[in-house]
Enzyme design. Structure first.
Site, mmCIF file in Angstrom:
data_model
loop_
_atom_site.group_PDB
_atom_site.id
_atom_site.type_symbol
_atom_site.label_atom_id
_atom_site.label_comp_id
_atom_site.label_asym_id
_atom_site.label_seq_id
_atom_site.Cartn_x
_atom_site.Cartn_y
_atom_site.Cartn_z
ATOM 1 N N ARG A 179 -2.580 4.347 5.343
ATOM 2 C CA ARG A 179 -2.693 3.408 6.027
ATOM 3 C C ARG A 179 -4.617 2.638 5.000
ATOM 4 O O ARG A 179 -5.142 4.232 4.543
ATOM 5 C CB ARG A 179 -4.006 4.230 7.141
ATOM 6 C CG ARG A 179 -2.916 4.951 8.690
ATOM 7 C CD ARG A 179 -3.494 5.791 9.406
ATOM 8 N NE ARG A 179 -3.598 4.470 11.080
ATOM 9 C CZ ARG A 179 -2.174 3.758 10.905
ATOM 10 N NH1 ARG A 179 -1.390 4.759 10.693
ATOM 11 N NH2 ARG A 179 -2.171 2.968 11.746
ATOM 12 N N GLU A 235 -18.780 4.654 -5.101
ATOM 13 C CA GLU A 235 -19.659 3.382 -5.228
ATOM 14 C C GLU A 235 -19.353 2.961 -6.604
ATOM 15 O O GLU A 235 -19.225 2.865 -7.488
ATOM 16 C CB GLU A 235 -20.711 3.532 -4.334
ATOM 17 C CG GLU A 235 -20.625 3.690 -3.108
ATOM 18 C CD GLU A 235 -22.066 3.134 -2.190
ATOM 19 O OE1 GLU A 235 -23.221 3.351 -3.241
ATOM 20 O OE2 GLU A 235 -21.999 3.335 -1.614
ATOM 21 N N ASP A 285 -1.706 -13.212 5.302
ATOM 22 C CA ASP A 285 -2.092 -12.004 5.944
ATOM 23 C C ASP A 285 -0.498 -11.407 5.819
ATOM 24 O O ASP A 285 -0.060 -11.845 7.125
ATOM 25 C CB ASP A 285 -3.102 -11.718 7.502
ATOM 26 C CG ASP A 285 -3.059 -10.385 7.762
ATOM 27 O OD1 ASP A 285 -2.002 -9.721 7.447
ATOM 28 O OD2 ASP A 285 -3.980 -10.859 8.789
ATOM 29 N N TYR A 311 -17.979 10.775 -4.340
ATOM 30 C CA TYR A 311 -18.242 9.253 -3.818
ATOM 31 C C TYR A 311 -18.196 8.113 -5.099
ATOM 32 O O TYR A 311 -18.751 8.906 -5.931
ATOM 33 C CB TYR A 311 -20.013 9.170 -3.611
ATOM 34 C CG TYR A 311 -20.200 8.611 -2.563
ATOM 35 C CD1 TYR A 311 -20.257 7.745 -1.729
ATOM 36 C CD2 TYR A 311 -21.388 9.803 -2.020
ATOM 37 C CE1 TYR A 311 -20.541 6.878 -0.351
ATOM 38 C CE2 TYR A 311 -20.864 9.231 0.113
ATOM 39 C CZ TYR A 311 -21.024 8.120 0.098
ATOM 40 O OH TYR A 311 -20.642 7.151 1.472
ATOM 41 N N LYS A 338 2.326 -0.695 7.176
ATOM 42 C CA LYS A 338 3.713 -0.258 7.827
ATOM 43 C C LYS A 338 4.614 -0.472 7.023
ATOM 44 O O LYS A 338 5.080 -0.041 6.422
ATOM 45 C CB LYS A 338 3.114 -2.272 9.023
ATOM 46 C CG LYS A 338 1.729 -2.211 8.904
ATOM 47 C CD LYS A 338 1.325 -3.762 10.440
ATOM 48 C CE LYS A 338 -0.110 -3.043 10.590
ATOM 49 N NZ LYS A 338 -0.888 -4.312 10.853
ATOM 50 N N THR A 385 -2.006 -4.824 4.905
ATOM 51 C CA THR A 385 -2.809 -3.403 5.140
ATOM 52 C C THR A 385 -1.573 -2.905 4.235
ATOM 53 O O THR A 385 -0.481 -2.945 3.689
ATOM 54 C CB THR A 385 -1.871 -2.906 6.151
ATOM 55 O OG1 THR A 385 -0.161 -3.581 7.025
ATOM 56 C CG2 THR A 385 -2.693 -3.706 7.330
HETATM 57 C C1 LIG Z 1 -1.608 -4.985 11.106
HETATM 58 C C2 LIG Z 1 -2.742 -5.972 11.169
HETATM 59 C C3 LIG Z 1 -3.916 -6.140 10.723
HETATM 60 C C4 LIG Z 1 -4.759 -5.123 10.029
HETATM 61 O O1 LIG Z 1 -4.683 -3.773 10.515
HETATM 62 P P1 LIG Z 1 -5.837 -3.196 10.921
HETATM 63 O O2 LIG Z 1 -5.227 -1.489 9.734
HETATM 64 O O3 LIG Z 1 -4.913 -2.000 11.938
HETATM 65 O O4 LIG Z 1 -6.815 -3.196 10.409
HETATM 66 C C5 LIG Z 1 -4.104 -7.175 10.564
HETATM 67 N N1 LIG Z 1 -3.585 -7.782 10.363
HETATM 68 C C6 LIG Z 1 -2.550 -8.386 10.029
HETATM 69 C C7 LIG Z 1 -1.368 -9.425 10.560
HETATM 70 C C8 LIG Z 1 -1.515 -7.121 11.591
HETATM 71 O O5 LIG Z 1 -0.183 -7.455 11.773
#
Ligand SMILES: *Cc1c(COP(=O)(O)O)cnc(C)c1O
Length: 414
Positions: free
Chosen positions: A232, A53, A197, A51, A226, A223
């Protein structure tokens, strides 16, 4: 025999089957990738017992000397990878990272301007069933009906009318570049914060194949799993000290408790990999491969939204071949190719069975695919469509896919 195999054969077997599925199939889901063995290794460590935090040097539990090493490395590498002054590496995933930014910058009910979800935006950009859409008032720009591209004049017009407190640029299913400076100038005009984003394109930004919003926008979220090819998780970047403090507080104690240290360790490993020169080759090749797939499919009569791609993904209108998105996803699965159904702009069909499929090149590029293999994929997709009611032909296509896929071992990484 592995420890898992002897202790829990059911979970072991499912894991093994998934590994075989990944080895024999081709991954064209635009949000997926294959991580390196080092990233996998970092995720399964004894840090999961811990942990932590708080933040490095400021924790609420003892025994943090090695946790602090890991999180500090992750932060420093993220900063140098993206050229940002501040990084928070604790977000558990992309959606909570976005919510933390809203939580830091907005009051419930405040107006946000983002890309419409059925034009390529994301669930966390104001979908009515998502916390973002329930807590904040989202208003949306769309893509132009003829070009399939975002029209910055429309963005400016809506911003002037709606006076959003935050302007959001980013997407899950849009294949063209974003004009960061233009978004910023619109935001400045109406006094809005800017949030990029880059969940989908982070690896292409890190690999310097796409212009970065860092330094232009107030905050960048992404993220890590990707195109960035890490575990993840997610990341929040900013150059503003004042905002960085707000984001840190919004993540902890605002939204999360203890951070997931094994994931943070794996993020550090992935950022380290992305800092190597070979990652820039990967980023460049991801785009070249997507462009090749897009042009080959168009030669074969498929309709690609906006007529092509500037990044790793393309959205194909499958009604041009007499199939719905859901039917196409199922058909491609049958030949061992994973894709994801997608709405197309101004889609006449319903979201559960929309008109399009979204295809991405990141995972197959990681696997070592080049232009020739992209031609093969286009060919297989086309033949699958043509043979859609011929089970024997589909089975033989699946065997062709498996033969190609197994020639490119999953975990062979530069
Ligand atoms: C995939 C994605 C997310 C969110 O990702 P998670 O890890 O699945 O919550 C946020 N914004 C965009 C534009 C995405 O393509």
């Amino acid at each position: 025999m592995s420890i898992l195999q002897s202790q829990d054969p059911e979970i072991h077997l499912a894991t093994l089957h998934e590994e075989l599925r990944q080895i024999h199939g081709l991954e064209l889901i635009a949000s997926e990738n294959y991580v390196s063995p080092a990233v996998l290794d970092a995720m399964s460590s004894v840090f999961t017992n811990k942990y932590s935090e708080g933040y490095p040097g400021k924790r609420y539990y003892g025994g943090q000397e090695f946790v602090d090493v890991v999180e500090t490395l992750a932060i420093e590498r993220a900063k140098s990878l993206f050229g940002a002054k501040y990084a928070n590496v604790q977000p558990l995933s992309g959606s909570p990272a976005n919510l933390a930014v809203y939580f830091a910058l907005l009051n419930p009910g405040d107006t946000v301007l983002g890309l419409a979800l059925d034009h390529g935006g994301h669930l966390s950009h104001g979908h009515p069933v998502n916390a973002s859409g329930i807590l904040y008032k989202f208003t949306q720009y769309t893509v132009d009906k003829t070009t399939g591209r975002i029209d910055m004049n429309q963005v400016r017009e809506i911003a002037r009318r709606e006076k959003p407190k935050l302007i959001l640029a980013g997407f899950s299913a849009y294949s063209r570049g974003l004009d960061w400076k233009e978004f910023k100038s619109i935001a400045d005009e109406v006094g809005a914060y800017t949030m990029a984003d880059i969940a989908h394109i982070a690896g292409l930004v890190a690999g310097k194949a796409i212009e970065s919003p860092v330094g232009i926008f107030d905050v960048v979220t992404t993220t890590t799993h990707k195109t960035l090819r890490g575990p993840r998780g997610a990341l929040i970047l900013t150059n503003s000290e004042e905002l960085s403090k707000k984001f840190d507080r919004a993540i902890f104690p605002g939204m999360q408790g203890g951070p997931h240290i094994p994931q943070i360790a794996a993020k550090a490993v992935a950022f380290g990999e992305a800092l190597r020169p070979s990652f820039q080759d990967y980023a460049k090749n991801v785009i070249l491969n997507a462009q090749r797939l897009s042009s080959k499919l168009q030669e074969k009569g498929f309709t690609v939204i906006s007529g092509g791609t500037d990044n790793h993904l393309l959205v194909v209108d499958m009604t041009s071949k007499g199939l719905s998105g859901k039917e196409s996803e199922r058909l491609f699965d049958e030949v061992g190719i994973s894709s994801s159904r997608s709405t197309i702009p101004y889609d006449p069909r319903k979201p559960l069975d929309p008109s399009g499929v979204r295809l991405g090149s990141a995972a197959v590029t990681t696997r070592g695919f080049g232009l020739e293999q992209m031609d093969f994929i286009a060919d297989i997709l086309d033949r699958a469509v043509a043979s859609r009611s011929d089970e024997a032909k589909l089975a033989s296509l699946k065997a062709e896919v498996s033969a190609l896929a197994t020639g490119y071992p999953l975990f062979k990484m530069a």
